[in-house]
Design an enzyme around this catalytic site. Structure first.
Site, PDB file in Angstrom:
ATOM      1  N   ALA A  44       0.869  -1.169   0.000  1.00 36.98           N
ATOM      2  CA  ALA A  44       0.000   0.000   0.000  1.00 36.98           C
ATOM      3  C   ALA A  44       0.912   1.227   0.000  1.00 36.98           C
ATOM      4  CB  ALA A  44      -0.864  -0.017   1.254  1.00 36.98           C
TER       5      ALA A  44
ATOM      6  N   GLY B 287       0.756  -5.013   1.278  1.00 40.61           N
ATOM      7  CA  GLY B 287      -0.449  -5.220   0.478  1.00 40.61           C
ATOM      8  C   GLY B 287      -0.180  -5.982  -0.821  1.00 40.61           C
TER       9      GLY B 287
ATOM     10  N   GLU C  47      -0.234  -9.493   0.088  1.00 39.96           N
ATOM     11  CA  GLU C  47      -1.616  -9.844   0.439  1.00 39.96           C
ATOM     12  C   GLU C  47      -2.485 -10.047  -0.800  1.00 39.96           C
ATOM     13  OE1 GLU C  47      -1.612  -6.467   3.233  1.00 39.96           O
ATOM     14  OE2 GLU C  47      -2.571  -7.857   4.617  1.00 39.96           O
TER      15      GLU C  47
ATOM     16  N   GLU D 215       4.885  -4.663   7.592  1.00 39.72           N
ATOM     17  CA  GLU D 215       4.092  -3.611   8.249  1.00 39.72           C
ATOM     18  C   GLU D 215       4.545  -3.307   9.668  1.00 39.72           C
ATOM     19  OE1 GLU D 215       2.820  -6.087   6.470  1.00 39.72           O
ATOM     20  OE2 GLU D 215       1.216  -5.349   5.175  1.00 39.72           O
TER      21      GLU D 215
HETATM   22  N1  CAA Z   1       4.612   3.328  -0.700  1.00 41.01           N
HETATM   23  C1  CAA Z   1       4.966   4.494  -1.262  1.00 41.01           C
HETATM   24  N2  CAA Z   1       6.085   4.644  -1.996  1.00 41.01           N
HETATM   25  C2  CAA Z   1       6.857   3.563  -2.161  1.00 41.01           C
HETATM   26  C3  CAA Z   1       6.545   2.309  -1.595  1.00 41.01           C
HETATM   27  C4  CAA Z   1       5.350   2.219  -0.837  1.00 41.01           C
HETATM   28  N3  CAA Z   1       4.929   1.051  -0.298  1.00 41.01           N
HETATM   29  N4  CAA Z   1       7.512   1.425  -1.914  1.00 41.01           N
HETATM   30  C5  CAA Z   1       8.408   2.102  -2.662  1.00 41.01           C
HETATM   31  N5  CAA Z   1       8.000   3.386  -2.821  1.00 41.01           N
HETATM   32  C6  CAA Z   1       8.673   4.454  -3.565  1.00 41.01           C
HETATM   33  C7  CAA Z   1       9.863   4.984  -2.771  1.00 41.01           C
HETATM   34  O1  CAA Z   1       9.422   5.929  -1.797  1.00 41.01           O
HETATM   35  C8  CAA Z   1      10.688   5.615  -3.871  1.00 41.01           C
HETATM   36  O2  CAA Z   1      10.113   6.849  -4.230  1.00 41.01           O
HETATM   37  P1  CAA Z   1      11.018   8.188  -4.221  1.00 41.01           P
HETATM   38  O3  CAA Z   1      12.070   7.909  -5.267  1.00 41.01           O
HETATM   39  O4  CAA Z   1      10.043   9.242  -4.599  1.00 41.01           O
HETATM   40  O5  CAA Z   1      11.593   8.300  -2.850  1.00 41.01           O
HETATM   41  C9  CAA Z   1      10.456   4.658  -5.056  1.00 41.01           C
HETATM   42  O6  CAA Z   1       9.261   3.930  -4.759  1.00 41.01           O
HETATM   43  C10 CAA Z   1      11.589   3.645  -5.207  1.00 41.01           C
HETATM   44  O7  CAA Z   1      11.776   2.990  -3.949  1.00 41.01           O
HETATM   45  P2  CAA Z   1      13.174   2.956  -3.177  1.00 41.01           P
HETATM   46  O8  CAA Z   1      14.025   4.124  -3.566  1.00 41.01           O
HETATM   47  O9  CAA Z   1      12.903   2.773  -1.725  1.00 41.01           O
HETATM   48  O10 CAA Z   1      13.799   1.631  -3.825  1.00 41.01           O
HETATM   49  P3  CAA Z   1      14.820   0.608  -3.139  1.00 41.01           P
HETATM   50  O11 CAA Z   1      15.231  -0.317  -4.226  1.00 41.01           O
HETATM   51  O12 CAA Z   1      15.868   1.327  -2.375  1.00 41.01           O
HETATM   52  O13 CAA Z   1      13.937  -0.208  -2.063  1.00 41.01           O
HETATM   53  C11 CAA Z   1      11.983  -1.388  -1.294  1.00 41.01           C
HETATM   54  C12 CAA Z   1      12.855  -0.998  -2.501  1.00 41.01           C
HETATM   55  C13 CAA Z   1      12.789  -2.316  -0.356  1.00 41.01           C
HETATM   56  C14 CAA Z   1      10.772  -2.127  -1.822  1.00 41.01           C
HETATM   57  C15 CAA Z   1      11.589  -0.101  -0.514  1.00 41.01           C
HETATM   58  O14 CAA Z   1      11.024   0.809  -1.438  1.00 41.01           O
HETATM   59  C16 CAA Z   1      10.559  -0.343   0.562  1.00 41.01           C
HETATM   60  O15 CAA Z   1      10.911  -0.804   1.649  1.00 41.01           O
HETATM   61  N6  CAA Z   1       9.281  -0.013   0.289  1.00 41.01           N
HETATM   62  C17 CAA Z   1       8.234  -0.145   1.249  1.00 41.01           C
HETATM   63  C18 CAA Z   1       7.772  -1.584   1.357  1.00 41.01           C
HETATM   64  C19 CAA Z   1       6.701  -1.713   2.428  1.00 41.01           C
HETATM   65  O16 CAA Z   1       6.919  -1.450   3.596  1.00 41.01           O
HETATM   66  N7  CAA Z   1       5.502  -2.147   2.009  1.00 41.01           N
HETATM   67  C20 CAA Z   1       4.380  -2.337   2.896  1.00 41.01           C
HETATM   68  C21 CAA Z   1       3.512  -1.109   2.918  1.00 41.01           C
HETATM   69  S1  CAA Z   1       2.314  -1.136   4.220  1.00 41.01           S
HETATM   70  C22 CAA Z   1       1.019  -2.028   3.617  1.00 41.01           C
HETATM   71  O17 CAA Z   1       1.036  -2.531   2.505  1.00 41.01           O
HETATM   72  C23 CAA Z   1      -0.142  -2.100   4.562  1.00 41.01           C
HETATM   73  C24 CAA Z   1      -1.207  -3.073   4.229  1.00 41.01           C
HETATM   74  O18 CAA Z   1      -1.182  -4.216   4.630  1.00 41.01           O
HETATM   75  C25 CAA Z   1      -2.354  -2.651   3.491  1.00 41.01           C
END
Ligand code: CAA
Length: 250
Positions: A63, A108, A111, A131
């Site tokens: 998400a 998500g 999921e 999360e």
């Molecule tokens: N939400 C919003 N933006 C996201 C994102 C997310 N889940 N995942 C990645 N992005 C964005 C980053 O912010 C970045 O944008 P900017 O360049 O504008 O900063 C772009 O995508 C590229 O990502 P990274 O620079 O972070 O790329 P990376 O290769 O260094 O890392 C990654 C990749 C490990 C996937 C890292 O992006 C990350 O940890 N993302 C979050 C993953 C996460 O925690 N997902 C769970 C979300 S909570 C959820 O889903 C709740 C639910 O159950 C409903």
């Protein structure tokens, strides 16, 4: 358009395309996805549905955390309900659904894949429920479906630690059915085989396999409640600010 449908004969491929955010789902993309899934559920000419992500890095990185960082508890419940609806459509539509996991499938994203009947991963896929490190919990079915697919012990480890797994470990713990490259090609091959089977028998088999659902409604509710905590606010904000969270325990 960020949820695109392509037809390969009787197989419909839904591609989530928001590559600037690693296909993370904001309201627009998740609503489009839910709408396309609703249409495909009712469309008898689509016999099998494949879900994948655009580009070569991500299936769905979760998400959209930046969007979620502004949500209060009531809005988070609506947001949780929308994600639940998309996952439920994948799980319950009367035809097989297959996730072709071509990269990150986190939160998500994992999921949605768990909502599908079958999951195939590319060798560079990474899956997980991170999360907990945002001060929240899985909110689109993960607490129930991960336990159902992999067993309670694996689900507890992955959800409580937030540790992601590589494709090979995902295969070992039963989170994916196979690792294959190119993964979409493999998913399409399986989908074509399923499309040639009796849709009547497939529908009944799927319905029977899905009996005895877990506590999905309870999860949707408590996911929303967590957004009233200081820790959720901190965890979600820290991601956008690119720093580790400082949790205070309330
Ligand atoms: N939400 C919003 N933006 C996201 C994102 C997310 N889940 N995942 C990645 N992005 C964005 C980053 O912010 C970045 O944008 P900017 O360049 O504008 O900063 C772009 O995508 C590229 O990502 P990274 O620079 O972070 O790329 P990376 O290769 O260094 O890392 C990654 C990749 C490990 C996937 C890292 O992006 C990350 O940890 N993302 C979050 C993953 C996460 O925690 N997902 C769970 C979300 S909570 C959820 O889903 C709740 C639910 O159950 C409903």
């Amino acid at each position: 358009m960020t949820a695109i449908v392509d037809r390969h004969d009787a197989v419909a491929v839904v591609t989530i395309d928001r590559q600037e955010a690693l296909n993370a789902l904001n309201v627009e993309t998740l609503t489009e996805l839910r709408d396309r899934l609703r249409e495909l559920a009712d469309d008898d000419s689509a016999r099998v549905v494949v879900l994948t992500g655009a580009g070569d890095r991500a299936f769905v990185a979760g998400a959209d955390i930046k969007y979620m960082s502004g949500l209060g508890a009531e809005e988070a419940k609506e947001w949780g309900a929308l994600g639940h609806e998309a996952a439920r459509l994948l799980e319950e539509m009367p035809k097989p659904t297959i996730a072709a996991i071509n990269g990150f499938a986190l939160g998500g994203g994992c999921e949605l894949a768990l909502g599908c009947d079958l999951r195939y991963a590319s060798s560079k896929a990474r899956l997980g429920q991170p999360e907990i490190d945002l001060g929240i919990v899985p909110g689109w079915g993960g607490t129930q479906r991960l336990a159902r697919v992999c067993g309670l012990g694996i689900a507890k480890e992955l959800i409580l630690t937030g540790r992601p797994v590589e494709a090979e470990e995902a295969l070992r713990v039963g989170l994916v059915n196979a690792v294959a490259d190119p993964v979409l090609e493999h998913a399409l091959e399986v989908a074509q085989k399923l499309a040639a089977k009796s849709p009547v028998a497939l529908r009944v088999a799927k319905r029977l396999l899905n009996l005895s659902p877990g506590a999905l409604e309870r999860e949707a509710d408590e996911f929303g409640d967590l957004f009233a905590s200081e820790d959720a606010r901190e965890g979600l904000t820290a991601f956008a600010e690119k720093r580790p969270p400082r949790f205070v325990g309330r």
